[in-house]
Design a protein around this motif. Structure first.
Motif, PDB file in Angstrom:
ATOM      1  N   ASP A 127      41.147  44.125  73.667  1.00 13.21           N
ATOM      2  CA  ASP A 127      42.031  43.649  72.605  1.00 13.21           C
ATOM      3  C   ASP A 127      43.141  42.765  73.144  1.00 13.21           C
ATOM      4  O   ASP A 127      44.145  42.534  72.477  1.00 13.21           O
ATOM      5  CB  ASP A 127      42.627  44.836  71.835  1.00 13.21           C
ATOM      6  N   GLY A 128      42.965  42.265  74.354  1.00 14.08           N
ATOM      7  CA  GLY A 128      43.994  41.430  74.965  1.00 14.08           C
ATOM      8  C   GLY A 128      45.007  42.213  75.758  1.00 14.08           C
ATOM      9  O   GLY A 128      45.838  41.630  76.447  1.00 14.08           O
ATOM     10  N   ARG A 129      44.924  43.551  75.678  1.00 22.51           N
ATOM     11  CA  ARG A 129      45.836  44.406  76.445  1.00 22.51           C
ATOM     12  C   ARG A 129      45.078  45.493  77.188  1.00 22.51           C
ATOM     13  O   ARG A 129      45.327  45.754  78.354  1.00 22.51           O
ATOM     14  CB  ARG A 129      46.864  45.065  75.513  1.00 22.51           C
ATOM     15  N   HIS A 130      44.137  46.145  76.482  1.00 25.62           N
ATOM     16  CA  HIS A 130      43.390  47.265  77.042  1.00 25.62           C
ATOM     17  C   HIS A 130      41.895  46.994  76.897  1.00 25.62           C
ATOM     18  O   HIS A 130      41.470  46.193  76.055  1.00 25.62           O
ATOM     19  CB  HIS A 130      43.760  48.573  76.340  1.00 25.62           C
ATOM     20  N   CYS A 223      50.648  32.722  72.725  1.00 21.60           N
ATOM     21  CA  CYS A 223      51.198  33.737  71.821  1.00 21.60           C
ATOM     22  C   CYS A 223      50.666  35.133  72.122  1.00 21.60           C
ATOM     23  O   CYS A 223      51.251  36.126  71.692  1.00 21.60           O
ATOM     24  CB  CYS A 223      50.944  33.370  70.366  1.00 21.60           C
ATOM     25  N   GLY A 224      49.567  35.214  72.864  1.00 27.53           N
ATOM     26  CA  GLY A 224      49.039  36.526  73.224  1.00 27.53           C
ATOM     27  C   GLY A 224      49.989  37.338  74.071  1.00 27.53           C
ATOM     28  O   GLY A 224      49.921  38.580  74.077  1.00 27.53           O
ATOM     29  N   LEU A 225      50.893  36.669  74.768  1.00 24.84           N
ATOM     30  CA  LEU A 225      51.876  37.393  75.589  1.00 24.84           C
ATOM     31  C   LEU A 225      52.825  38.228  74.741  1.00 24.84           C
ATOM     32  O   LEU A 225      53.438  39.169  75.240  1.00 24.84           O
ATOM     33  CB  LEU A 225      52.678  36.408  76.442  1.00 24.84           C
ATOM     34  N   ALA A 226      52.952  37.887  73.471  1.00 27.74           N
ATOM     35  CA  ALA A 226      53.862  38.632  72.599  1.00 27.74           C
ATOM     36  C   ALA A 226      53.458  40.091  72.472  1.00 27.74           C
ATOM     37  O   ALA A 226      54.301  40.964  72.234  1.00 27.74           O
ATOM     38  CB  ALA A 226      53.917  37.977  71.218  1.00 27.74           C
ATOM     39  N   ALA A 227      52.162  40.377  72.637  1.00 28.66           N
ATOM     40  CA  ALA A 227      51.675  41.748  72.481  1.00 28.66           C
ATOM     41  C   ALA A 227      51.699  42.532  73.793  1.00 28.66           C
ATOM     42  O   ALA A 227      51.408  43.726  73.798  1.00 28.66           O
ATOM     43  CB  ALA A 227      50.255  41.726  71.923  1.00 28.66           C
ATOM     44  N   ILE A 228      52.034  41.874  74.899  1.00 25.04           N
ATOM     45  CA  ILE A 228      52.068  42.538  76.202  1.00 25.04           C
ATOM     46  C   ILE A 228      53.413  43.218  76.381  1.00 25.04           C
ATOM     47  O   ILE A 228      54.459  42.663  76.052  1.00 25.04           O
ATOM     48  CB  ILE A 228      51.821  41.531  77.341  1.00 25.04           C
ATOM     49  N   SER A 229      53.399  44.433  76.920  1.00 28.21           N
ATOM     50  CA  SER A 229      54.649  45.180  77.085  1.00 28.21           C
ATOM     51  C   SER A 229      55.602  44.452  78.022  1.00 28.21           C
ATOM     52  O   SER A 229      55.187  43.758  78.968  1.00 28.21           O
ATOM     53  CB  SER A 229      54.369  46.577  77.637  1.00 28.21           C
ATOM     54  N   GLY A 230      56.887  44.610  77.752  1.00 32.14           N
ATOM     55  CA  GLY A 230      57.900  43.974  78.580  1.00 32.14           C
ATOM     56  C   GLY A 230      57.841  44.416  80.026  1.00 32.14           C
ATOM     57  O   GLY A 230      58.063  43.621  80.947  1.00 32.14           O
ATOM     58  N   GLU A 231      57.532  45.685  80.243  1.00 33.89           N
ATOM     59  CA  GLU A 231      57.476  46.197  81.612  1.00 33.89           C
ATOM     60  C   GLU A 231      56.399  45.486  82.427  1.00 33.89           C
ATOM     61  O   GLU A 231      56.619  45.132  83.587  1.00 33.89           O
ATOM     62  CB  GLU A 231      57.204  47.708  81.606  1.00 33.89           C
ATOM     63  N   ARG A 232      55.230  45.257  81.824  1.00 37.61           N
ATOM     64  CA  ARG A 232      54.144  44.576  82.541  1.00 37.61           C
ATOM     65  C   ARG A 232      54.510  43.117  82.817  1.00 37.61           C
ATOM     66  O   ARG A 232      54.233  42.587  83.897  1.00 37.61           O
ATOM     67  CB  ARG A 232      52.844  44.647  81.734  1.00 37.61           C
ATOM     68  N   GLU A 255      57.012  24.247  79.670  1.00 36.39           N
ATOM     69  CA  GLU A 255      56.179  23.152  79.172  1.00 36.39           C
ATOM     70  C   GLU A 255      55.010  23.664  78.341  1.00 36.39           C
ATOM     71  O   GLU A 255      54.591  23.013  77.382  1.00 36.39           O
ATOM     72  CB  GLU A 255      55.660  22.322  80.343  1.00 36.39           C
ATOM     73  N   LEU A 256      54.492  24.847  78.701  1.00 33.43           N
ATOM     74  CA  LEU A 256      53.348  25.415  77.984  1.00 33.43           C
ATOM     75  C   LEU A 256      53.764  26.339  76.847  1.00 33.43           C
ATOM     76  O   LEU A 256      52.932  27.017  76.245  1.00 33.43           O
ATOM     77  CB  LEU A 256      52.452  26.171  78.967  1.00 33.43           C
ATOM     78  N   ASP A 257      55.071  26.393  76.578  1.00 33.09           N
ATOM     79  CA  ASP A 257      55.610  27.144  75.432  1.00 33.09           C
ATOM     80  C   ASP A 257      55.377  28.650  75.557  1.00 33.09           C
ATOM     81  O   ASP A 257      55.078  29.334  74.581  1.00 33.09           O
ATOM     82  CB  ASP A 257      54.995  26.631  74.128  1.00 33.09           C
ATOM     83  N   LEU A 258      55.535  29.169  76.773  1.00 29.82           N
ATOM     84  CA  LEU A 258      55.369  30.604  77.010  1.00 29.82           C
ATOM     85  C   LEU A 258      56.677  31.376  76.946  1.00 29.82           C
ATOM     86  O   LEU A 258      56.680  32.580  76.679  1.00 29.82           O
ATOM     87  CB  LEU A 258      54.747  30.839  78.395  1.00 29.82           C
ATOM     88  N   ALA A 259      57.799  30.702  77.217  1.00 34.61           N
ATOM     89  CA  ALA A 259      59.076  31.389  77.421  1.00 34.61           C
ATOM     90  C   ALA A 259      59.456  32.266  76.240  1.00 34.61           C
ATOM     91  O   ALA A 259      59.955  33.382  76.414  1.00 34.61           O
ATOM     92  CB  ALA A 259      60.177  30.367  77.702  1.00 34.61           C
ATOM     93  N   GLN A 260      59.224  31.791  75.037  1.00 34.80           N
ATOM     94  CA  GLN A 260      59.663  32.515  73.839  1.00 34.80           C
ATOM     95  C   GLN A 260      58.988  33.875  73.705  1.00 34.80           C
ATOM     96  O   GLN A 260      59.507  34.766  73.032  1.00 34.80           O
ATOM     97  CB  GLN A 260      59.372  31.675  72.599  1.00 34.80           C
ATOM     98  N   TYR A 261      57.833  34.052  74.335  1.00 38.44           N
ATOM     99  CA  TYR A 261      57.110  35.319  74.239  1.00 38.44           C
ATOM    100  C   TYR A 261      57.429  36.269  75.391  1.00 38.44           C
ATOM    101  O   TYR A 261      56.927  37.392  75.424  1.00 38.44           O
ATOM    102  CB  TYR A 261      55.605  35.059  74.218  1.00 38.44           C
ATOM    103  N   MET A 262      58.277  35.815  76.320  1.00 43.86           N
ATOM    104  CA  MET A 262      58.540  36.574  77.539  1.00 43.86           C
ATOM    105  C   MET A 262      59.974  37.058  77.657  1.00 43.86           C
ATOM    106  O   MET A 262      60.345  37.663  78.662  1.00 43.86           O
ATOM    107  CB  MET A 262      58.212  35.706  78.761  1.00 43.86           C
ATOM    108  N   GLY A 263      60.800  36.774  76.661  1.00 43.51           N
ATOM    109  CA  GLY A 263      62.199  37.177  76.733  1.00 43.51           C
ATOM    110  C   GLY A 263      63.087  36.147  77.386  1.00 43.51           C
ATOM    111  O   GLY A 263      64.316  36.336  77.472  1.00 43.51           O
ATOM    112  N   LEU A 264      62.521  35.039  77.874  1.00 45.19           N
ATOM    113  CA  LEU A 264      63.330  33.969  78.460  1.00 45.19           C
ATOM    114  C   LEU A 264      63.951  33.140  77.348  1.00 45.19           C
ATOM    115  O   LEU A 264      63.354  32.986  76.272  1.00 45.19           O
ATOM    116  CB  LEU A 264      62.463  33.080  79.355  1.00 45.19           C
ATOM    117  N   PRO A 265      65.137  32.570  77.568  1.00 50.09           N
ATOM    118  CA  PRO A 265      65.790  31.798  76.507  1.00 50.09           C
ATOM    119  C   PRO A 265      64.955  30.577  76.126  1.00 50.09           C
ATOM    120  O   PRO A 265      64.526  29.821  77.015  1.00 50.09           O
ATOM    121  CB  PRO A 265      67.128  31.394  77.130  1.00 50.09           C
TER     122      PRO A 265
END
Length: 429
Positions: A127-130, A223-232, A255-265
């Motif tokens: 499921d993208g996580r498990h 956007c799949g990173l949004a479902a990954i736990s912050g700890e991982r 540049e690849l628009d990942l920051a918003q899903y990772m907690g970075l500003p």
């Protein structure tokens, strides 16, 4: 390639042969031989006796092929978890940490060593996580489910390397590629996006040598990173930031628009981060020291903490750097440029303040001052309220004011005045 023999200085003498899918070779290096402790020899003999195959897997193989002795060694086997448990119990070998059994991992302890052994498996549903797994005896199928070609190799205990997806060639060419389809591998576990970046920093010679289709797959699945736990995410991000090419990789994350899903500003200060990295990367900065350059305000630290659940120590360091990076700077006196930092430490009530100041000096690229600060021992202010009472200062408010005045006098003396000298100024006043 059949029967070809070549010499690689990082790996040793290898005999190479191939089949349609499989590249194999013989590894004989001191790093490989050093793994064979009494414990490993005992485990190997047990698997051989019971006619189960046992091979070194994943990252340990990559490290050995790079001429490094791996810190952790994982093993793969054709034995199922139940078969391993039966075998270990019959041999009187203790098993620990059964949390991984569902996914095929049994950890055996022999001669004060832990051996983590995992049954070959395929992912039947993700499921993208498990992933739901199914056990197999097919080594190629297990290799195919792994993330990167350089992590998909196995090493037999006789030194035979089994490489189904050109991982050895990619490692030699310092290329980082997904096994098969990058998009499919990422969708199995979106954290593989960050693992790709992390291993790029470890393996690639130069920044910017990515395959365009890999970057496009990452962009499409951001956007799949949004479902990954912050700890991982935080575990991978810290490794990425302390590896090679970190400034390039962090810029690529934006540049690849990942920051918003990772907690970075979302509007991170990428140029400041690149400047800080160029100044600090040779000084071994902590991950937060580099990341804080992206932060435009202290609220960015709070939002990072909310998403990634960073430690209290990491959060306080981030807040400290954002607050002081512009105001706490080297002194104008060329003979004592460290003075503002030492005075700050003397006046501070913060925990672990000297280490925080060291990270600030790394952020600022002050290599010489960092060396001075590292060797500096915080002096103890020699006067207490009890000392002042002895010379007639009895009011609580007055004691506080006098102590602050004496502290300022002591700092001006570059912390050289002793108790008697300082108290003599009280008597004279």
């Amino acid at each position: 390639m059949l029967g070809r023999i070549f010499l690689n200085p990082a790996i040793g003498r290898l005999r190479v042969w191939s089949t349609r899918h499989l590249l194999t070779m013989q590894l004989k290096t001191k790093e490989f031989q050093s793994l064979f402790t009494d414990g490993l020899n005992g485990i190997a003999d047990l698997f051989a006796k019971n006619q189960y195959e046992l091979r070194i897997a994943g990252g340990a193989v990559r490290d050995l092929l790079s001429g490094k002795r791996p810190e952790d060694v994982d093993f793969a086997t054709t034995a199922t978890p139940e078969e391993m448990k039966t075998m270990f119990q019959a041999a009187g070998i203790r098993m620990i940490n059964n949390k991984g059994e569902k996914h095929g991992t049994i950890t055996a302890r022999l001669d004060n060593e832990n051996f983590e052994v995992t049954t070959l498996r395929v992912d039947v549903q993700t499921d993208g996580r498990h992933a739901e797994v199914e056990f197999t005896t097919d080594w190629e199928k297990d290799a195919e489910r792994r993330d990167l070609t350089i992590n998909s190799m196995f090493l037999g205990l006789d030194g035979t390397l089994y490489d189904y997806f050109n991982g050895y060639e990619d490692l030699q060419n310092r290329k980082v590629r997904f096994v098969g389809s990058a998009c499919f591998r990422i969708q199995e576990d979106y954290l593989r996006i960050l693992r790709y970046f992390r291993f790029y920093g470890r393996v690639a010679s130069e920044p910017g040598e990515h395959e365009p289709e890999t970057l496009e797959a990452i962009r499409e699945n951001a956007c799949g990173l949004a479902a990954i736990s912050g700890e991982r995410i935080w575990v991978e991000l810290k490794k990425l930031v302390t590896g090679n090419h970190a400034a390039h990789l962090l810029e690529l994350i934006y540049e690849l628009d990942l920051a918003q899903y990772m907690g970075l500003p979302p509007e991170g200060n990428v140029e400041e981060m690149k400047r800080v990295w160029s100044c600090a990367h040779s000084l071994s900065p902590k991950p937060m020291t580099v990341l804080s350059a992206l932060f435009r305000g202290m609220d960015n630290v709070d939002k990072l903490d909310l998403r990634l659940r960073i430690s209290k120590e990491e959060k306080t360091l981030g807040l400290f750097l954002v607050k002081n990076r512009r105001d706490l700077v080297r002194g104008e006196d060329p003979d004592d440029r460290l003075r503002p930092y030492t005075d700050f430490i003397i006046d501070s009530r913060e925990v672990d303040i000297q280490n925080k100041v060291c990270e600030l000096l790394k952020y600022q690229g002050e290599e010489k001052l960092l060396a001075e600060m590292t060797s500096w021992t915080v002096p103890r202010f020699p006067v207490s309220g009890h000392d002042l009472r002895k010379v007639g200062v009895t009011s609580g408010k007055e004691i506080g004011n006098v102590l602050q005045g004496l502290r300022d006098t002591w700092k001006k003396s570059r912390y050289q005045m002793d108790k008697d000298e300082l108290l003599s100024t009280v008597k004279q006043s």
